[in-house]
Design a protein around this motif. Structure first.
Motif, PDB file in Angstrom:
ATOM      1  N   GLU A  31       0.836  -1.210   0.000  1.00  0.00           N
ATOM      2  CA  GLU A  31       0.000   0.000   0.000  1.00  0.00           C
ATOM      3  C   GLU A  31       0.867   1.254   0.000  1.00  0.00           C
ATOM      4  O   GLU A  31       0.595   2.215  -0.721  1.00  0.00           O
ATOM      5  N   GLN A  32       1.901   1.222   0.805  1.00  0.00           N
ATOM      6  CA  GLN A  32       2.795   2.379   0.899  1.00  0.00           C
ATOM      7  C   GLN A  32       3.478   2.630  -0.457  1.00  0.00           C
ATOM      8  O   GLN A  32       3.586   3.778  -0.902  1.00  0.00           O
ATOM      9  N   LEU A  33       3.878   1.563  -1.141  1.00  0.00           N
ATOM     10  CA  LEU A  33       4.554   1.719  -2.437  1.00  0.00           C
ATOM     11  C   LEU A  33       3.577   2.191  -3.517  1.00  0.00           C
ATOM     12  O   LEU A  33       3.944   2.980  -4.387  1.00  0.00           O
ATOM     13  N   ILE A  34       2.345   1.731  -3.435  1.00  0.00           N
ATOM     14  CA  ILE A  34       1.327   2.197  -4.381  1.00  0.00           C
ATOM     15  C   ILE A  34       1.161   3.709  -4.218  1.00  0.00           C
ATOM     16  O   ILE A  34       1.083   4.449  -5.201  1.00  0.00           O
ATOM     17  N   GLY A  35       1.179   4.160  -2.968  1.00  0.00           N
ATOM     18  CA  GLY A  35       1.080   5.594  -2.684  1.00  0.00           C
ATOM     19  C   GLY A  35       2.216   6.382  -3.309  1.00  0.00           C
ATOM     20  O   GLY A  35       2.030   7.511  -3.778  1.00  0.00           O
ATOM     21  N   ARG A  36       3.394   5.790  -3.333  1.00  0.00           N
ATOM     22  CA  ARG A  36       4.540   6.481  -3.919  1.00  0.00           C
ATOM     23  C   ARG A  36       4.560   6.392  -5.439  1.00  0.00           C
ATOM     24  O   ARG A  36       5.133   7.266  -6.095  1.00  0.00           O
ATOM     25  N   ILE A  57      -1.589  -5.021  -7.870  1.00  0.00           N
ATOM     26  CA  ILE A  57      -0.939  -4.198  -8.894  1.00  0.00           C
ATOM     27  C   ILE A  57      -1.241  -4.686 -10.300  1.00  0.00           C
ATOM     28  O   ILE A  57      -0.996  -5.844 -10.649  1.00  0.00           O
ATOM     29  N   LYS A  58      -1.771  -3.746 -11.057  1.00  0.00           N
ATOM     30  CA  LYS A  58      -2.178  -4.058 -12.432  1.00  0.00           C
ATOM     31  C   LYS A  58      -0.981  -3.962 -13.372  1.00  0.00           C
ATOM     32  O   LYS A  58      -0.824  -4.755 -14.285  1.00  0.00           O
ATOM     33  N   VAL A  70       1.157   0.575 -10.810  1.00  0.00           N
ATOM     34  CA  VAL A  70      -0.195   1.141 -10.866  1.00  0.00           C
ATOM     35  C   VAL A  70      -1.146   0.134 -10.216  1.00  0.00           C
ATOM     36  O   VAL A  70      -1.152  -1.044 -10.587  1.00  0.00           O
ATOM     37  N   ALA A  71      -1.914   0.615  -9.252  1.00  0.00           N
ATOM     38  CA  ALA A  71      -2.836  -0.289  -8.543  1.00  0.00           C
ATOM     39  C   ALA A  71      -4.000  -0.692  -9.449  1.00  0.00           C
ATOM     40  O   ALA A  71      -4.370   0.053 -10.358  1.00  0.00           O
TER      41      ALA A  71
END
Ligand code: OVM
Length: 391
Positions: free
Chosen positions: A117-122, A361-362, A389-390
């Motif tokens: 989640e944290q990496l998706i945010g970045r 992650i797509k 990209v989520a």
């Protein structure tokens, strides 16, 4: 006979053309520069690894013969033969069994989900620093039961130093030894019973000493083996898997569509870019292998990274990364009595992480050139710039 040097920057950056020539030359090649017989084919490497009585480990799994020269540190489970090896292996296998590590899954998942989640945010991050290193440093360190303080500063350089002893004693190897100065003391200090948490895998190893199944010295050496062999290898495995998936978007799409393929993607990545490329065995008694006379006391060098690309084992697509293939039976974890005893926990870490990534992650993309980590024994990346990209 080959005059090529597998340990140049160029050959370490891309070893596969040389591996192809080594396998094409015959069952073995004499590496003139090192005066050693090397095996690069799947069948040869596998047979040698399985025959632990002829091809021994107690004389070291690097180029030095430890029956004649001193080792840089006391010999542990890796550099032992039966009957010394058996009780140490039993303790290690008892603690790191698939059953033994199953209870760790839930806490690994919590941290993996948080991290993803944290990496998706970045959006953009370094697949090595921010993911491949971070995850095992946290979850594996906690599982063994060592303090959080000092882990990355000590364990990563310690592993790079340790694995350097399995290749030639050259400038590259000496640089890793320089960078690792002091880390061995930190590691050994954390192998002592009083410094391990009460509930970790390290403490469980010490229970085998309490029961008299191994000595106290062996217990410390087994915790050392966890700390020196268990971290870098998994870090490189995660980095290599990320790099392979990011550079094969169709394979990522398949994994995202079916996260249960994570296990297969991991094995295929281990085959395709094996984190542990090579090590040595020592010939115990005069023998003949594939019509080649091998004198007692001589060293043989095995390139598992090449065996895992051998078309006679993997077919004409050996050089392609295809998560749908059956990569089982690869030699990335070795084979025979010394095959990686830490596999259950390394696989658990990777399975949890890549399942979490596959679900969320797509799109996984490279946003820059990955920087290779040049090391005589390990194969991996220093940096893998990624964008996610989520779904
Ligand atoms: C050690 C050790 C044990 C097993 C493997 C390894 C691959 C090191 O005793 O520190 O490196």
């Amino acid at each position: 006979m080959l005059s090529d040097d597998p340990y140049t920057d160029e050959n370490l950056t891309n070893p596969y053309p040389l591996f192809d020539r080594m396998r094409a030359a015959g069952p073995a090649v004499w590496l003139e520069k090192y005066g050693v017989l090397a095996f690069a084919g799947f069948e040869e490497c596998k047979e040698i690894l399985e025959d632990y009585a002829t091809f021994i480990s107690s004389a070291g799994v690097g180029p030095k013969n430890l029956h004649h020269e001193p080792a840089w540190r006391p010999q542990g489970i890796l550099e032992s033969d039966p009957p010394v090896h058996g009780p140490m292996r039993a303790a290690m296998a008892g603690v790191i069994s698939p059953r033994g590590v199953r209870s760790l899954r839930a806490q690994f998942e919590v941290f993996a989900d948080e991290l993803v989640e944290q990496l998706i945010g970045r959006g953009k991050f370094d697949g090595v620093k921010d993911l491949a290193e971070l995850f095992p440093i946290r979850v594996f360190g906690d599982a063994v039961g060592i303090p959080r303080e000092g882990r990355e500063a000590n364990l990563l350089p310690h592993g790079a130093m340790n694995f350097s002893a399995f290749g030639p004693d050259d400038e590259r190897s000496r640089a890793f030894f320089d960078q690792g100065a002091g880390t061995h003391e930190w590691v050994m200090n954390n192998c002592a019973r009083e410094n391990l948490s009460a509930d970790g895998m390290g403490a469980q190893i010490w229970e085998y000493a309490d029961r008299g199944e191994i000595t106290a010295e062996q217990a410390a050496l087994l915790v050392r083996a966890m700390l020196s062999a268990g971290l870098d290898t998994t870090v490189f495995s995660i980095g290599n898997t990320l790099q392979a998936l990011a550079s094969h978007p169709q394979e990522w799409a398949r994994l995202h569509a079916n996260p249960r393929l994570a296990k297969f993607a991991i094995d295929e990545a281990l085959r395709y870019e094996s984190p542990f490329q090579s090590f040595f065995r020592t010939v115990a008694t005069d023998t003949v292998f594939r019509d080649i006379p091998l004198p007692a006391g001589s060293k043989v060098l095995l390139f598992m990274g090449s065996a895992n690309r051998d078309a006679s084992q993997w077919g004409p697509t050996a050089d392609q990364f295809m998560i749908g293939r059956n990569a089982g039976g690869h030699l990335a974890f070795g084979m025979g009595i010394h095959h990686c005893v830490g596999q259950p926990i390394s696989r658990l870490e990777m399975d949890v992480l890549f399942t979490a990534l596959a679900k969320r992650i797509k799109c996984l993309e490279l946003v820059g050139e990955p920087v290779p980590y040049l090391h005589n024994t390990l194969r991996g990346w220093r940096s893998v710039p990624l964008k996610i990209v989520a779904a």
